[in-house]
Design a protein around this motif. Structure first.
Motif, PDB file in Angstrom:
ATOM      1  N   ARG A 133       3.632  -5.729  -8.264  1.00 22.15           N
ATOM      2  CA  ARG A 133       4.405  -6.468  -7.247  1.00 22.15           C
ATOM      3  C   ARG A 133       3.861  -7.882  -7.071  1.00 22.15           C
ATOM      4  NH1 ARG A 133       6.441  -2.300  -8.254  1.00 22.15           N
ATOM      5  NH2 ARG A 133       7.677  -0.961  -6.905  1.00 22.15           N
ATOM      6  N   LEU A 134       2.535  -8.025  -7.080  1.00 21.99           N
ATOM      7  CA  LEU A 134       1.941  -9.345  -6.927  1.00 21.99           C
ATOM      8  C   LEU A 134       2.230 -10.228  -8.134  1.00 21.99           C
ATOM      9  CD1 LEU A 134      -1.482  -8.453  -5.289  1.00 21.99           C
ATOM     10  CD2 LEU A 134       0.529  -9.424  -4.184  1.00 21.99           C
ATOM     11  N   ALA A 135       2.239  -9.639  -9.318  1.00 21.54           N
ATOM     12  CA  ALA A 135       2.548 -10.408 -10.521  1.00 21.54           C
ATOM     13  C   ALA A 135       3.988 -10.935 -10.481  1.00 21.54           C
ATOM     14  CB  ALA A 135       2.343  -9.552 -11.763  1.00 21.54           C
ATOM     15  N   LEU A 136       4.858 -10.180  -9.849  1.00 24.05           N
ATOM     16  CA  LEU A 136       6.258 -10.605  -9.704  1.00 24.05           C
ATOM     17  C   LEU A 136       6.473 -11.458  -8.456  1.00 24.05           C
ATOM     18  CD1 LEU A 136       7.932  -7.212 -10.669  1.00 24.05           C
ATOM     19  CD2 LEU A 136       7.750  -9.286 -12.082  1.00 24.05           C
ATOM     20  N   LYS A 137       5.378 -11.789  -7.780  1.00 22.21           N
ATOM     21  CA  LYS A 137       5.398 -12.580  -6.548  1.00 22.21           C
ATOM     22  C   LYS A 137       6.224 -11.914  -5.446  1.00 22.21           C
ATOM     23  CE  LYS A 137       4.715 -16.888  -9.031  1.00 22.21           C
ATOM     24  NZ  LYS A 137       3.389 -17.268  -8.761  1.00 22.21           N
TER      25      LYS A 137
ATOM     26  N   ALA B 119      -3.299   4.376  -8.799  1.00 21.35           N
ATOM     27  CA  ALA B 119      -1.862   4.200  -8.585  1.00 21.35           C
ATOM     28  C   ALA B 119      -1.587   3.004  -7.683  1.00 21.35           C
ATOM     29  CB  ALA B 119      -1.267   5.468  -7.984  1.00 21.35           C
ATOM     30  N   VAL B 120      -2.327   2.881  -6.601  1.00 21.53           N
ATOM     31  CA  VAL B 120      -2.124   1.757  -5.681  1.00 21.53           C
ATOM     32  C   VAL B 120      -2.421   0.443  -6.391  1.00 21.53           C
ATOM     33  CG1 VAL B 120      -2.980   0.662  -3.577  1.00 21.53           C
ATOM     34  CG2 VAL B 120      -2.510   3.100  -3.603  1.00 21.53           C
ATOM     35  N   SER B 121      -3.512   0.411  -7.137  1.00 26.30           N
ATOM     36  CA  SER B 121      -3.878  -0.802  -7.856  1.00 26.30           C
ATOM     37  C   SER B 121      -2.785  -1.214  -8.840  1.00 26.30           C
ATOM     38  CB  SER B 121      -5.189  -0.580  -8.605  1.00 26.30           C
ATOM     39  OG  SER B 121      -5.525  -1.717  -9.351  1.00 26.30           O
ATOM     40  N   LYS B 122      -2.261  -0.273  -9.577  1.00 28.19           N
ATOM     41  CA  LYS B 122      -1.229  -0.574 -10.570  1.00 28.19           C
ATOM     42  C   LYS B 122       0.050  -1.079  -9.919  1.00 28.19           C
ATOM     43  CE  LYS B 122       1.180   1.596 -14.485  1.00 28.19           C
ATOM     44  NZ  LYS B 122       2.286   0.736 -14.418  1.00 28.19           N
TER      45      LYS B 122
ATOM     46  N   LYS C 265       5.785  -9.221  -0.034  1.00 26.81           N
ATOM     47  CA  LYS C 265       6.172  -8.280   1.024  1.00 26.81           C
ATOM     48  C   LYS C 265       6.291  -6.864   0.472  1.00 26.81           C
ATOM     49  CE  LYS C 265       8.388 -11.516   4.113  1.00 26.81           C
ATOM     50  NZ  LYS C 265       9.558 -11.871   4.898  1.00 26.81           N
ATOM     51  N   ASN C 266       6.814  -6.731  -0.739  1.00 21.69           N
ATOM     52  CA  ASN C 266       6.903  -5.403  -1.361  1.00 21.69           C
ATOM     53  C   ASN C 266       5.519  -4.842  -1.661  1.00 21.69           C
ATOM     54  OD1 ASN C 266       9.681  -5.298  -1.259  1.00 21.69           O
ATOM     55  ND2 ASN C 266       9.953  -6.098  -3.338  1.00 21.69           N
ATOM     56  N   ALA C 267       4.595  -5.709  -2.054  1.00 22.44           N
ATOM     57  CA  ALA C 267       3.214  -5.254  -2.302  1.00 22.44           C
ATOM     58  C   ALA C 267       2.593  -4.738  -1.015  1.00 22.44           C
ATOM     59  CB  ALA C 267       2.381  -6.398  -2.878  1.00 22.44           C
ATOM     60  N   HIS C 268       2.868  -5.432   0.076  1.00 22.53           N
ATOM     61  CA  HIS C 268       2.331  -4.987   1.364  1.00 22.53           C
ATOM     62  C   HIS C 268       2.991  -3.673   1.798  1.00 22.53           C
ATOM     63  CE1 HIS C 268      -0.053  -5.648   4.894  1.00 22.53           C
ATOM     64  NE2 HIS C 268       0.992  -5.448   5.676  1.00 22.53           N
ATOM     65  N   LYS C 269       4.284  -3.520   1.502  1.00 18.10           N
ATOM     66  CA  LYS C 269       4.982  -2.261   1.830  1.00 18.10           C
ATOM     67  C   LYS C 269       4.403  -1.106   1.020  1.00 18.10           C
ATOM     68  CE  LYS C 269       9.412  -4.201   3.231  1.00 18.10           C
ATOM     69  NZ  LYS C 269      10.837  -4.355   2.900  1.00 18.10           N
ATOM     70  N   VAL C 270       4.096  -1.358  -0.242  1.00 19.85           N
ATOM     71  CA  VAL C 270       3.483  -0.319  -1.078  1.00 19.85           C
ATOM     72  C   VAL C 270       2.133   0.081  -0.498  1.00 19.85           C
ATOM     73  CG1 VAL C 270       2.437   0.118  -3.343  1.00 19.85           C
ATOM     74  CG2 VAL C 270       4.692  -0.935  -3.187  1.00 19.85           C
TER      75      VAL C 270
END
Length: 181
Positions: A67-71, A59-62, A74-79
């Motif tokens: 989020r990283l693909a959408l650049k 789940a975390v990987s997905k 910060k949201n990826a780090h929050k996740v």
């Protein structure tokens, strides 16, 4: 792709062989009664481990990858931080239940298995946390939630992740692309 699959297959086979090998000396040390207690503790441990860390890495990987693909760094780090908080809470509660509630969860005639479950309890907590790091992948986020590129393997542990995030190893690019980290 074939090379990676073959490496995973070989690692899985080696892991299973190690699993078969340790049973015999463990049985010799513990005896049949001790191995029975270990079996009860191991079965309950497996269920509690499943509750605390099942599918967290996937789940975390997905979600982080999306989020990283959408650049959205910060949201990826929050996740990542949210998943880590979840793992600490759920893994911690489950480990405490295993440690202090083992006498209630195990059958009344198998209370001698409680110490074995108590020894295994901290690994429930650690497995949940390491599942988040495994799903996140080492070296994905720079210290302030910016992407640094995935240069390390996906199954590297928390220690490698902490080294990659907190230190400044050569060969990694900062998120702004200026120089090396």
């Amino acid at each position: 792709l074939i090379k990676n699959a073959s490496i995973l297959m070989i690692a899985s086979i080696i892991s299973r062989i190690i699993g078969l090998i340790y049973r015999r000396p463990l049985g010799a040390v513990l005896g049949s009664v001790g191995l029975g207690y270990y079996g009860y503790a191991s079965n309950l441990y497996s269920i509690l481990l499943l509750i605390s860390s099942y599918s967290i890495p996937m789940a975390v990987s997905k979600i982080v990858s999306e989020r990283l693909a959408l650049k959205q760094y910060k949201n990826a780090h929050k996740v990542f931080k949210g998943a880590l908080l979840y793992a600490v809470l759920v893994g911690g509660v489950t480990a405490l239940v295993a440690f202090f509630g083992g006498g209630i969860l195990l059958p009344a005639n198998q209370q001698n298995a409680v110490p074995a479950l108590q020894v295994l309890a901290p690994t429930i907590f650690l497995s949940a946390i390491l599942g988040v790091f495994r799903g996140h992948g080492c070296c994905r986020l720079w210290s302030h939630g910016r992407y640094a590129g995935n240069r390390c393997g996906r199954s590297d542990g928390a220690f490698i992740h902490a080294v990659c995030v907190r230190s400044e190893p050569s060969g990694f690019r900062k998120a702004d692309g200026k120089g090396q980290a």
